[in-house]
Each structure stands twice: as structure tokens, then as C-alpha cells.
Design a protein around this motif. Sequence first.
Motif, PDB file in Angstrom:
ATOM      1  N   SER A 226       0.805  -1.219   0.000  1.00 20.68           N
ATOM      2  CA  SER A 226       0.000   0.000   0.000  1.00 20.68           C
ATOM      3  C   SER A 226       0.842   1.275   0.000  1.00 20.68           C
ATOM      4  CB  SER A 226      -0.935   0.013   1.212  1.00 20.68           C
ATOM      5  OG  SER A 226      -0.185  -0.046   2.421  1.00 20.68           O
ATOM      6  N   LEU A 227       2.146   1.164   0.300  1.00 20.77           N
ATOM      7  CA  LEU A 227       3.020   2.333   0.348  1.00 20.77           C
ATOM      8  C   LEU A 227       3.962   2.422  -0.838  1.00 20.77           C
ATOM      9  CD1 LEU A 227       4.074   2.294   4.136  1.00 20.77           C
ATOM     10  CD2 LEU A 227       2.338   3.728   3.063  1.00 20.77           C
ATOM     11  N   GLN A 228       4.020   1.390  -1.643  1.00 16.77           N
ATOM     12  CA  GLN A 228       4.998   1.352  -2.728  1.00 16.77           C
ATOM     13  C   GLN A 228       4.608   2.286  -3.871  1.00 16.77           C
ATOM     14  OE1 GLN A 228       5.204  -2.809  -3.703  1.00 16.77           O
ATOM     15  NE2 GLN A 228       6.704  -3.247  -2.103  1.00 16.77           N
ATOM     16  N   PRO A 229       5.595   2.967  -4.469  1.00 16.43           N
ATOM     17  CA  PRO A 229       5.311   3.864  -5.602  1.00 16.43           C
ATOM     18  C   PRO A 229       5.108   3.096  -6.892  1.00 16.43           C
ATOM     19  CG  PRO A 229       7.654   3.843  -5.138  1.00 16.43           C
ATOM     20  CD  PRO A 229       7.010   2.993  -4.077  1.00 16.43           C
ATOM     21  N   LEU A 230       4.793   3.819  -7.939  1.00 15.16           N
ATOM     22  CA  LEU A 230       4.499   3.188  -9.228  1.00 15.16           C
ATOM     23  C   LEU A 230       5.714   2.492  -9.817  1.00 15.16           C
ATOM     24  CD1 LEU A 230       2.398   2.768 -11.464  1.00 15.16           C
ATOM     25  CD2 LEU A 230       3.117   4.954 -12.452  1.00 15.16           C
ATOM     26  N   THR A 231       6.913   2.990  -9.532  1.00 17.93           N
ATOM     27  CA  THR A 231       8.114   2.381 -10.096  1.00 17.93           C
ATOM     28  C   THR A 231       8.289   0.929  -9.645  1.00 17.93           C
ATOM     29  OG1 THR A 231       9.325   3.453  -8.284  1.00 17.93           O
ATOM     30  CG2 THR A 231       9.409   4.507 -10.446  1.00 17.93           C
ATOM     31  N   ILE A 232       7.928   0.636  -8.403  1.00 16.89           N
ATOM     32  CA  ILE A 232       8.023  -0.748  -7.915  1.00 16.89           C
ATOM     33  C   ILE A 232       6.993  -1.631  -8.611  1.00 16.89           C
ATOM     34  CG2 ILE A 232       7.793  -2.216  -5.884  1.00 16.89           C
ATOM     35  CD1 ILE A 232      10.307  -0.556  -5.863  1.00 16.89           C
ATOM     36  N   VAL A 233       5.792  -1.098  -8.797  1.00 20.48           N
ATOM     37  CA  VAL A 233       4.748  -1.843  -9.499  1.00 20.48           C
ATOM     38  C   VAL A 233       5.169  -2.103 -10.940  1.00 20.48           C
ATOM     39  CG1 VAL A 233       2.318  -1.863 -10.165  1.00 20.48           C
ATOM     40  CG2 VAL A 233       2.994  -0.801  -8.011  1.00 20.48           C
ATOM     41  N   MET A 234       5.749  -1.080 -11.573  1.00 23.81           N
ATOM     42  CA  MET A 234       6.225  -1.255 -12.957  1.00 23.81           C
ATOM     43  C   MET A 234       7.323  -2.302 -13.025  1.00 23.81           C
ATOM     44  SD  MET A 234       6.378   2.579 -14.559  1.00 23.81           S
ATOM     45  CE  MET A 234       7.170   1.942 -16.025  1.00 23.81           C
ATOM     46  N   ARG A 235       8.188  -2.309 -12.036  1.00 23.74           N
ATOM     47  CA  ARG A 235       9.261  -3.301 -12.001  1.00 23.74           C
ATOM     48  C   ARG A 235       8.689  -4.716 -11.948  1.00 23.74           C
ATOM     49  NH1 ARG A 235      12.111  -5.839  -7.824  1.00 23.74           N
ATOM     50  NH2 ARG A 235      14.253  -6.411  -8.368  1.00 23.74           N
ATOM     51  N   GLU A 236       7.648  -4.883 -11.170  1.00 22.51           N
ATOM     52  CA  GLU A 236       7.018  -6.199 -11.079  1.00 22.51           C
ATOM     53  C   GLU A 236       6.373  -6.592 -12.405  1.00 22.51           C
ATOM     54  OE1 GLU A 236       4.311  -5.994  -7.857  1.00 22.51           O
ATOM     55  OE2 GLU A 236       5.851  -5.910  -6.302  1.00 22.51           O
ATOM     56  N   ILE A 237       5.751  -5.610 -13.069  1.00 24.20           N
ATOM     57  CA  ILE A 237       5.063  -5.900 -14.329  1.00 24.20           C
ATOM     58  C   ILE A 237       6.059  -6.161 -15.452  1.00 24.20           C
ATOM     59  CG2 ILE A 237       3.563  -4.914 -16.116  1.00 24.20           C
ATOM     60  CD1 ILE A 237       2.081  -3.435 -13.902  1.00 24.20           C
ATOM     61  N   LEU A 238       7.099  -5.328 -15.532  1.00 17.24           N
ATOM     62  CA  LEU A 238       8.030  -5.399 -16.654  1.00 17.24           C
ATOM     63  C   LEU A 238       9.067  -6.505 -16.516  1.00 17.24           C
ATOM     64  CD1 LEU A 238       8.690  -1.585 -17.182  1.00 17.24           C
ATOM     65  CD2 LEU A 238       7.137  -3.058 -18.470  1.00 17.24           C
ATOM     66  N   ILE A 239       9.436  -6.844 -15.284  1.00 20.43           N
ATOM     67  CA  ILE A 239      10.546  -7.783 -15.076  1.00 20.43           C
ATOM     68  C   ILE A 239      10.102  -9.078 -14.401  1.00 20.43           C
ATOM     69  CG2 ILE A 239      12.800  -8.105 -13.974  1.00 20.43           C
ATOM     70  CD1 ILE A 239      13.231  -5.111 -14.183  1.00 20.43           C
ATOM     71  N   GLN A 240       9.395  -8.948 -13.292  1.00 20.05           N
ATOM     72  CA  GLN A 240       9.135 -10.112 -12.452  1.00 20.05           C
ATOM     73  C   GLN A 240       7.852 -10.863 -12.807  1.00 20.05           C
ATOM     74  OE1 GLN A 240       9.238  -8.530  -8.478  1.00 20.05           O
ATOM     75  NE2 GLN A 240      11.467  -8.581  -8.381  1.00 20.05           N
ATOM     76  N   ASN A 241       6.903 -10.179 -13.388  1.00 23.42           N
ATOM     77  CA  ASN A 241       5.593 -10.784 -13.628  1.00 23.42           C
ATOM     78  C   ASN A 241       5.633 -11.670 -14.870  1.00 23.42           C
ATOM     79  OD1 ASN A 241       2.934 -11.436 -13.413  1.00 23.42           O
ATOM     80  ND2 ASN A 241       2.147  -9.430 -13.987  1.00 23.42           N
ATOM     81  N   LYS A 242       5.797 -12.959 -14.682  1.00 24.19           N
ATOM     82  CA  LYS A 242       5.861 -13.904 -15.785  1.00 24.19           C
ATOM     83  C   LYS A 242       4.753 -14.942 -15.658  1.00 24.19           C
ATOM     84  CE  LYS A 242      10.873 -13.436 -16.272  1.00 24.19           C
ATOM     85  NZ  LYS A 242      12.172 -14.144 -16.278  1.00 24.19           N
TER      86      LYS A 242
END
Length: 298
Positions: A226-242
Motif C-alpha cells: 500500500s506504500l509502494q510507488p508506481l516504479t516498484i509496481v512497474m518493475r514487477e510488471i516489466l521484469i518479475q511478472n511472468k
Amino acid sequence: MNKKFKNQSMKDKIFIIIVYVLLSMLFVIVAYPLIYIVSASFSDPQAVISGKVVLWPVSPTLRGYAAVFKNHKIVTGFINSILYMAIGTLVNIVMTILCAYPLSRKEFTARNKLAAIFVFTMYFSGGLVPTYILVNKLGLINSPLAMIIPSAMSTYNMIICRTYIQNSIPDELYEAAQLDGCTPWKYLKKVVVPLCKPIIAVLVLYYGVAKWNSYFDAMLYLKKTSLQPLTIVMREILIQNKIDYTMISDAKVASEMQGLMQLLKYSTIVVASVPVLIIYPFVQKYFVKGVMIGAVKG
């Protein structure tokens, strides 16, 4: 061709043509990936994964943006990033001016020694582990303040601001203000800050973009989603989310999921770029003036 170009010598004409060709090539190299991302974000998912998108959107759709705004993690991260950028930039500007102004005053005898201490921190620091221990001891882990307090001021930006004040605000102005009964604090607020609008605009851009793109501090200090910025979410989507496609028996479903995931990546990148694109036009007219005066005659 204009008259000025016609009046140039042959060597100058060749040089100008080569410069324009190189700049055009550089523009294409820089602009094409940006245009492709925007076009892909509006294209049909199957057109994206099949490589049909080259320059313009293919079978335009808003499915990617609909998926972005339906994802609560992206929306929460976007709001958090806006708050961190707004509050953090305000703190940065206040701290930078409060530090740069005293160091710009010639009557402040210790200014050179203090400036040397600040410059020392640009080249030497305690390191990652001691910094983490300090932030932890201050109770800032899993706190929004972890995105603001540890990076409250940049020494580099402070030096630029100090140089700008020294070179653009004459000492006679301070003497005149003193004769009118102006206190140092009132002089800073009523005279220095209004005259520093160009450099403040530049620093807002520097600090704002840095805050918006910051992810390493959030990755270290913020474990709550709930505190994480958009950059962390983008990192999960672009790199980690497989997606494990071996778990999906229907090839059509797997293809649709892969296409939607690609579309989500491009749409998220576009959404994340919007705030910076909105800020830049407002500070563009101050950018060159502020940087040049703040960087020269140091």
C-alpha cells in the motif's frame, strides 16, 4: 533554403548539412522507441505480439489502459508516486534554499568550510548498510517519510542554487534592504526567493523527476504494498511478472494472456510518463537560464 544559408561558403554548407543529417538520425533513434511504445499501447494485443505494430497503432483499442486503471496496485502506486513527488520536491526545494542562501553570503565566515563538508559527502558516504541501519533506527522502515527524509537535499543541486544566488543577486540589494529595516529572514522570503524563480523551476524539474523515477529507496525501505510507488509496481510488471504457459492448456487463452500482458506493459509506461511530460512545459522557459547562471562562474 533561407538567404543566410545561401550566403555561406561551400565548406560551411557541407558542415551544416552534415550536422542536420546527424541530428535527424539522432532524433529518429531517440523518438522511434517512444512512438512505438505509445502506438503499441493503443494497438490490439495480437497485433503487438505478432510484430504488426511498426509506427502507427494497429486496430486501435483502449484495452491496455482499461487494464491499467482496473489494477488496484497500479492506481495505488500512481497515487503514492504523486504524493512522494509533490511533498518530497517541496521539502527538497525548501532545504536546498535554506542551505544555499547562507553559503552564498560573503559575511558568513564559515561558509567555505561548511561547503567543503557538503562537497565531501558527494564523493564519500557511509555506504548502503550503514544507511539502512540509520533509517531503521529512525523508525522510517515502512513509512512514507523514508521516501522524503533520507533524500531531503542534493549537494549538487544546492551548489547550483548557491552559485545562482551569488551571480544573479547583487550584494547592494541586501544592503538596501537592510537600510529599509528588512531582517535576513524577510529578505530571503521577499527578495531572494522571488528572484530565484528560474533556478527553483529547474530544481523542481530535477527533484521531481528524480522522485518520480526513484525505486531503489522504495525497494529497500517499503515492504508494504500500500506504500509502494508506481516504479516498484512497474518493475514487477516489466521484469518479475511472468506467466507459466505450461499451466494453460488452451493455446488461444495463453496467446490472449500474453498479448494483454504486453499491452499492459506499454500502457503502464505511457501512464507513468504523463506527470513528467506535464511538468516540463511549465519549467522549460526557465531551464536554460537557470542552469547556465547556476553552473557558470562557480
